[in-house]
Motif scaffolding. Sequence first.
Motif, PDB file in Angstrom:
ATOM      1  N   ASP A 195      23.598  29.845  46.549  1.00 25.19           N
ATOM      2  CA  ASP A 195      23.645  30.793  47.282  1.00 25.19           C
ATOM      3  C   ASP A 195      25.157  31.348  47.696  1.00 25.19           C
ATOM      4  N   ASP A 196      26.036  30.943  46.918  1.00 21.52           N
ATOM      5  CA  ASP A 196      27.366  31.384  47.015  1.00 21.52           C
ATOM      6  C   ASP A 196      27.459  32.797  47.028  1.00 21.52           C
ATOM      7  N   ILE A 197      28.023  33.419  48.164  1.00 20.64           N
ATOM      8  CA  ILE A 197      28.226  34.841  47.940  1.00 20.64           C
ATOM      9  C   ILE A 197      29.756  35.201  48.413  1.00 20.64           C
ATOM     10  N   TYR A 198      30.433  36.514  47.908  1.00 20.24           N
ATOM     11  CA  TYR A 198      31.681  36.922  48.354  1.00 20.24           C
ATOM     12  C   TYR A 198      31.686  38.288  48.690  1.00 20.24           C
ATOM     13  N   LEU A 199      32.883  38.735  48.855  1.00 21.62           N
ATOM     14  CA  LEU A 199      33.031  40.132  49.072  1.00 21.62           C
ATOM     15  C   LEU A 199      34.045  41.210  48.304  1.00 21.62           C
ATOM     16  N   GLU A 200      33.562  42.031  48.040  1.00 27.22           N
ATOM     17  CA  GLU A 200      34.567  43.196  47.621  1.00 27.22           C
ATOM     18  C   GLU A 200      34.515  44.520  48.338  1.00 27.22           C
ATOM     19  N   LYS A 201      35.380  44.994  48.183  1.00 31.67           N
ATOM     20  CA  LYS A 201      35.502  46.623  48.977  1.00 31.67           C
ATOM     21  C   LYS A 201      34.562  47.517  48.430  1.00 31.67           C
ATOM     22  N   PHE A 202      33.729  48.379  48.954  1.00 32.58           N
ATOM     23  CA  PHE A 202      32.928  49.038  48.232  1.00 32.58           C
ATOM     24  C   PHE A 202      33.796  50.326  47.653  1.00 32.58           C
ATOM     25  N   ILE A 203      33.606  50.412  46.077  1.00 30.93           N
ATOM     26  CA  ILE A 203      34.302  51.522  45.558  1.00 30.93           C
ATOM     27  C   ILE A 203      33.509  52.946  45.589  1.00 30.93           C
TER      28      ILE A 203
END
Length: 494
Positions: A195-203
């Motif tokens: 269940d590990d999740i991370y973040l990215e800027k939405f391009i």
Amino acid sequence: MFNKILIANRGEIAVRIIRLCRDLGITSAAIYSDADKTSQHTILADESYNIGPAVSAESYLNQKKIINLAKDIGADAIHPGYGFFAENSEFIEACEKANITFIGPSSYSVKMMGNKTAARKLMNDHGVKIVPGTTKPLTSVKEGMKESKRIGFPVLLKAVAGGGGKGMRKINNESEFESAFKATKREALNAFSNDDIYLEKFIEQPKHIEVQILGDKKGNYIHLFERECSIQRRHQKIIEEAPSSIDEKTRAKITRTAINAAKACKYYNAGTVEFLMDKNNNFYFLEMNTRLQVEHPVTEFITGIDIVKEQLAIAAGNKLSIKQSELKINGHALECRIYAEDALNNFLPSTGRIVHYKAPSGPGVRLDSGFEQGSEISIYYDPLISKLVTSGADREISINRMKRALNEYQIAGVTTNIPFLELILEHPSFINGSFDINFIENEFLSGNNFLSENSKEFEEAAILISALLKNKPVNGFVKNNIANNNRWQEQMYE
Ligand code: MV4
């Protein structure tokens, strides 16, 4: 080199590998499930072995059975194709233990690139520009909220064990964050047992550009230029081409970056580094596919390199057969994926026996097919029937040849996406190259914004598709007029 290769796959990619084996005088051994008795790979291989029931888990994904078979028949290598075991580090380790060469990368590279935050950190440390975001899994809602504000909304939550579009969620503002965080974690746990999740800027409105690389076990690396793969629906690619429309300066930068990415994970084998490219030609590392890709033939066309042959040479421990300085782009190539699915019925897979089949041919045409007249297309696997690839001196020529080839291609017994492909090829935005990853969704699956096109056939088809997607009844007459391609059907079955 190898004496006998077991091909742990099916369909068109198994056929592709069988053909190379025949070219090189290597014995090919196919495996097939009960559902693939009539498939081309089963028929064309030097040896074919039934490995069990239709359900993949009991046949094409039965690791023990496949490795034991390889030992029993004296295969010295296994080619995984794409999908199934292609990016499975456990399978790679099992091959090593059994003293069978895996025609692919090390389990280390696969694991490294399979963990999306580890990959992002590695890329960042090696000067490969990643999408702004986090390089560690998020530990709390509070931390995620803080990071989102730093990055700037909209952001994307992604699963660390995800990839290929599974386990992603867009968050537009702070108020959406907490529930999205929890839902994405839950889905990641379900899909990947992690269940590990991370973040990215939405391009916004990016193009999908990917670079083909080759690395050998001696640490030599080359790139085979890039492919444009933005024409897709729900992460299923439909049309790919090489080269893309980027300028030489951007090409030099993106290909150098891709080689750095491959070096960073000590990659050997053919591999693909995926990028998102925004409107201003800024590109960001997305992920690396540690396998042979479906769309490799367009790159083979523009470079003259047999990528699967290179895979074999690399796996055997040989040096790459070509230097970067010997490579240049020759012309242009286009690939259309021929799927057994009904574009007019929500792209539902279409199954059954192919009762009539006529392959296209002629100048600039290559067809990689897993099926023929008499083959059964089942519900158990990917609905890809074949890949139609055309090439020519420039993009316009390969597009025109694709139209010719699609028009010649006759398949009856299952519904195919050929008319839909013909429709895409008529679209002004496809023709002028002004499309991004949202092209299919925006131009065909929502609204009526494409009806301004003045081509008669395009308009009729567009009206029909938009009507169907609003659940209006199918009009058989109009359906048969979507493409010239269907005229032969009327003649044949009247
Ligand atoms: C993104 C994105 C926009 N911004 N990441 C989808 C598949 C997986 N490989 C990553 N994907 C995306 N990641 C950021 N930060 C948009 C997509 C995406 C996509 C990417 C490539 C090709 C087709 C796509 C279709 C929908 C979304």
